[in-house]
Design a protein around this motif. Structure first.
Motif, PDB file in Angstrom:
ATOM      1  N   ALA A 140     -10.662  -0.178   0.338  1.00  0.00           N
ATOM      2  CA  ALA A 140     -11.618   0.741   0.966  1.00  0.00           C
ATOM      3  C   ALA A 140     -11.287   2.194   0.624  1.00  0.00           C
ATOM      4  O   ALA A 140     -12.166   2.997   0.287  1.00  0.00           O
ATOM      5  CB  ALA A 140     -11.620   0.541   2.475  1.00  0.00           C
ATOM      6  N   LEU A 141     -10.006   2.548   0.670  1.00  0.00           N
ATOM      7  CA  LEU A 141      -9.592   3.930   0.408  1.00  0.00           C
ATOM      8  C   LEU A 141      -9.816   4.322  -1.050  1.00  0.00           C
ATOM      9  O   LEU A 141     -10.260   5.438  -1.346  1.00  0.00           O
ATOM     10  CB  LEU A 141      -8.123   4.107   0.799  1.00  0.00           C
ATOM     11  N   LEU A 142      -9.524   3.416  -1.963  1.00  0.00           N
ATOM     12  CA  LEU A 142      -9.745   3.708  -3.377  1.00  0.00           C
ATOM     13  C   LEU A 142     -11.244   3.823  -3.667  1.00  0.00           C
ATOM     14  O   LEU A 142     -11.668   4.649  -4.483  1.00  0.00           O
ATOM     15  CB  LEU A 142      -9.105   2.629  -4.254  1.00  0.00           C
ATOM     16  N   GLN A 143     -12.022   2.998  -2.986  1.00  0.00           N
ATOM     17  CA  GLN A 143     -13.478   3.062  -3.162  1.00  0.00           C
ATOM     18  C   GLN A 143     -14.035   4.397  -2.661  1.00  0.00           C
ATOM     19  O   GLN A 143     -15.001   4.940  -3.204  1.00  0.00           O
ATOM     20  CB  GLN A 143     -14.144   1.915  -2.397  1.00  0.00           C
ATOM     21  N   LEU A 144     -13.402   4.944  -1.632  1.00  0.00           N
ATOM     22  CA  LEU A 144     -13.803   6.248  -1.086  1.00  0.00           C
ATOM     23  C   LEU A 144     -13.261   7.405  -1.938  1.00  0.00           C
ATOM     24  O   LEU A 144     -13.462   8.564  -1.607  1.00  0.00           O
ATOM     25  CB  LEU A 144     -13.292   6.390   0.353  1.00  0.00           C
ATOM     26  N   ASP A 145     -12.559   7.062  -3.010  1.00  0.00           N
ATOM     27  CA  ASP A 145     -11.972   8.027  -3.931  1.00  0.00           C
ATOM     28  C   ASP A 145     -10.874   8.864  -3.290  1.00  0.00           C
ATOM     29  O   ASP A 145     -10.642  10.011  -3.675  1.00  0.00           O
ATOM     30  CB  ASP A 145     -13.055   8.944  -4.519  1.00  0.00           C
ATOM     31  N   LEU A 146     -10.192   8.275  -2.313  1.00  0.00           N
ATOM     32  CA  LEU A 146      -9.021   8.921  -1.721  1.00  0.00           C
ATOM     33  C   LEU A 146      -7.803   8.412  -2.501  1.00  0.00           C
ATOM     34  O   LEU A 146      -7.124   7.472  -2.093  1.00  0.00           O
ATOM     35  CB  LEU A 146      -8.902   8.582  -0.231  1.00  0.00           C
ATOM     36  N   ILE A 147      -7.595   9.015  -3.659  1.00  0.00           N
ATOM     37  CA  ILE A 147      -6.535   8.565  -4.563  1.00  0.00           C
ATOM     38  C   ILE A 147      -5.224   9.242  -4.152  1.00  0.00           C
ATOM     39  O   ILE A 147      -5.097  10.465  -4.249  1.00  0.00           O
ATOM     40  CB  ILE A 147      -6.862   8.895  -6.030  1.00  0.00           C
ATOM     41  N   PRO A 148      -4.257   8.471  -3.709  1.00  0.00           N
ATOM     42  CA  PRO A 148      -3.007   9.063  -3.203  1.00  0.00           C
ATOM     43  C   PRO A 148      -2.014   9.356  -4.318  1.00  0.00           C
ATOM     44  O   PRO A 148      -2.124   8.836  -5.433  1.00  0.00           O
ATOM     45  CB  PRO A 148      -2.470   7.958  -2.292  1.00  0.00           C
ATOM     46  N   ASP A 149      -1.056  10.193  -4.019  1.00  0.00           N
ATOM     47  CA  ASP A 149       0.098  10.367  -4.897  1.00  0.00           C
ATOM     48  C   ASP A 149       1.147   9.311  -4.583  1.00  0.00           C
ATOM     49  O   ASP A 149       1.959   8.949  -5.442  1.00  0.00           O
ATOM     50  CB  ASP A 149       0.745  11.745  -4.670  1.00  0.00           C
ATOM     51  N   ILE A 150       1.112   8.845  -3.339  1.00  0.00           N
ATOM     52  CA  ILE A 150       2.166   7.959  -2.847  1.00  0.00           C
ATOM     53  C   ILE A 150       1.591   7.049  -1.770  1.00  0.00           C
ATOM     54  O   ILE A 150       0.740   7.465  -0.986  1.00  0.00           O
ATOM     55  CB  ILE A 150       3.338   8.816  -2.287  1.00  0.00           C
ATOM     56  N   ILE A 151       2.007   5.798  -1.791  1.00  0.00           N
ATOM     57  CA  ILE A 151       1.620   4.876  -0.721  1.00  0.00           C
ATOM     58  C   ILE A 151       2.869   4.133  -0.245  1.00  0.00           C
ATOM     59  O   ILE A 151       3.865   4.042  -0.958  1.00  0.00           O
ATOM     60  CB  ILE A 151       0.564   3.831  -1.150  1.00  0.00           C
ATOM     61  N   GLN A 152       2.767   3.639   0.975  1.00  0.00           N
ATOM     62  CA  GLN A 152       3.825   2.775   1.499  1.00  0.00           C
ATOM     63  C   GLN A 152       3.197   1.461   1.934  1.00  0.00           C
ATOM     64  O   GLN A 152       2.166   1.448   2.612  1.00  0.00           O
ATOM     65  CB  GLN A 152       4.539   3.428   2.681  1.00  0.00           C
ATOM     66  N   ILE A 153       3.815   0.361   1.509  1.00  0.00           N
ATOM     67  CA  ILE A 153       3.269  -0.967   1.793  1.00  0.00           C
ATOM     68  C   ILE A 153       4.359  -1.899   2.308  1.00  0.00           C
ATOM     69  O   ILE A 153       5.537  -1.693   2.017  1.00  0.00           O
ATOM     70  CB  ILE A 153       2.652  -1.595   0.529  1.00  0.00           C
ATOM     71  N   PRO A 154       3.972  -2.932   3.058  1.00  0.00           N
ATOM     72  CA  PRO A 154       4.946  -3.975   3.384  1.00  0.00           C
ATOM     73  C   PRO A 154       5.129  -4.873   2.157  1.00  0.00           C
ATOM     74  O   PRO A 154       4.170  -5.168   1.450  1.00  0.00           O
ATOM     75  CB  PRO A 154       4.270  -4.734   4.537  1.00  0.00           C
ATOM     76  N   PHE A 155       6.370  -5.268   1.903  1.00  0.00           N
ATOM     77  CA  PHE A 155       6.650  -6.145   0.765  1.00  0.00           C
ATOM     78  C   PHE A 155       7.965  -6.847   1.037  1.00  0.00           C
ATOM     79  O   PHE A 155       8.964  -6.206   1.349  1.00  0.00           O
ATOM     80  CB  PHE A 155       6.754  -5.332  -0.527  1.00  0.00           C
ATOM     81  N   SER A 156       7.958  -8.157   0.942  1.00  0.00           N
ATOM     82  CA  SER A 156       9.192  -8.903   1.194  1.00  0.00           C
ATOM     83  C   SER A 156       9.111 -10.288   0.580  1.00  0.00           C
ATOM     84  O   SER A 156       8.114 -10.653  -0.053  1.00  0.00           O
ATOM     85  CB  SER A 156       9.461  -9.003   2.706  1.00  0.00           C
ATOM     86  N   LEU A 157      10.143 -11.057   0.794  1.00  0.00           N
ATOM     87  CA  LEU A 157      10.259 -12.395   0.209  1.00  0.00           C
ATOM     88  C   LEU A 157       9.007 -13.253   0.419  1.00  0.00           C
ATOM     89  O   LEU A 157       8.549 -13.930  -0.499  1.00  0.00           O
ATOM     90  CB  LEU A 157      11.477 -13.112   0.811  1.00  0.00           C
ATOM     91  N   LEU A 158       8.472 -13.228   1.629  1.00  0.00           N
ATOM     92  CA  LEU A 158       7.310 -14.062   1.937  1.00  0.00           C
ATOM     93  C   LEU A 158       5.998 -13.283   1.958  1.00  0.00           C
ATOM     94  O   LEU A 158       4.934 -13.868   2.073  1.00  0.00           O
ATOM     95  CB  LEU A 158       7.503 -14.755   3.305  1.00  0.00           C
TER      96      LEU A 158
END
Length: 282
Positions: A140-158
């Motif tokens: 949704a954010l990329l579609q709104l053209d809110l292109i970030p310099d940095i993002i934070q995401i959850p990421f782990s083994l599962l």
């Protein structure tokens, strides 16, 4: 060093496996000393982390890359005022990054992005962006053209739901930081005494433990290196309660010597109840 130090533990009692509460000033001092000594210079904090911003201010090295995040605000003026307060609390002239604590805040009020852009243009913030919880938010954010310099995401083994987007993000020169590599301590819990709500994850957690046992490695080392060795991830944000935990994590990264085929076995695990990988659903 790919590790970045998360600071939520310094302002709040945080994590399903945290039994000791908020670290003392001495603990925080020792943690920062060890971090800087090992070239960990990125520090992740947030306005919503209790008094974490104030607590870390006196321990930050001159070369620190500080990222803070803002909670839900209704107006640009409110956001502007609180970014300025955050910079003051952290005793800085400028921050490396400032992000929406939840991408939804920007989707619901696009004008807030203008304030972030303005602070970047004034060189008060080097990078702007948002913290995400679901791929739907990112789309949704990329579609709104809110292109970030940095993002934070959850990421782990599962929890690898953002992996299909990594190539696109790197093509846009977006810095990717990941959090929750230990899933707030869930991976360390005894599967025979899981909270009732998390029992549906028991089989998958046991599969992880079997893989770790097979390769004679701890779950902590496995979880940390799974993220650190991903070529698309720029920083892995970890939280610690004391200096020993940080030292253990640093050693886990520096001393990794296993064949990366172990990660293929992990990626083959199919999670049935994926909604439980979001701590908000606990």
């Amino acid at each position: 060093m790919k590790l970045a130090l998360g600071t939520v533990q310094f302002g709040l009692q945080y994590g399903i496996s945290n039994t000791k509460g908020v670290p003392t000033d001495l603990d925080v001092s020792q943690i920062f000393e060890t971090a800087v000594k090992n070239n960990i210079l990125t520090f992740d904090t947030a306005i919503a982390y209790g008094n974490a911003e104030e607590r870390i201010a006196d321990f930050l090295p001159n070369e620190a890359q500080i990222i803070s995040k803002f909670p839900k605000y209704s107006s640009n003026s409110e956001l502007k005022e609180n970014i300025e307060r955050s910079i003051i609390r952290l005793k800085q002239d400028r921050l490396y990054g400032f992000m929406a604590h939840n991408g939804d805040f920007l989707i619901e009020n696009l004008k807030l992005w203008e304030t972030l852009v303005n602070f970047k243009e004034k060189n008060k913030v080097q990078k702007i962006g948002y913290s995400l919880y679901t791929p739907k938010q990112l789309e949704a954010l990329l579609q709104l053209d809110l292109i970030p310099d940095i993002i934070q995401i959850p990421f782990s083994l599962l929890d690898q739901k953002f992996t299909p987007y990594f190539e696109e993000l790197k093509n846009k020169n977006i810095e990717i930081h990941c959090r929750s590599v230990f899933l707030q301590g869930l991976y360390f819990l005894n599967t025979e005494s899981l909270p009732e709500k998390l029992i549906p994850l028991k089989a998958e957690l046991n599969q992880l433990k079997e893989i770790a046992n097979q390769y004679k490695i701890s779950i902590a080392d496995l979880a940390l290196n799974f993220a650190c060795l991903n070529k698309n991830i720029d920083k892995v944000v970890i939280g610690v309660e004391n200096e020993k935990q940080l030292t253990d994590n640093i050693n886990a990264v520096n001393n990794w010597n296993l064949d990366n085929s172990i990660f293929e076995a992990i990626s083959a695990i199919k999670v049935t109840n994926k909604e439980l990988l979001n701590p908000a659903n606990w």
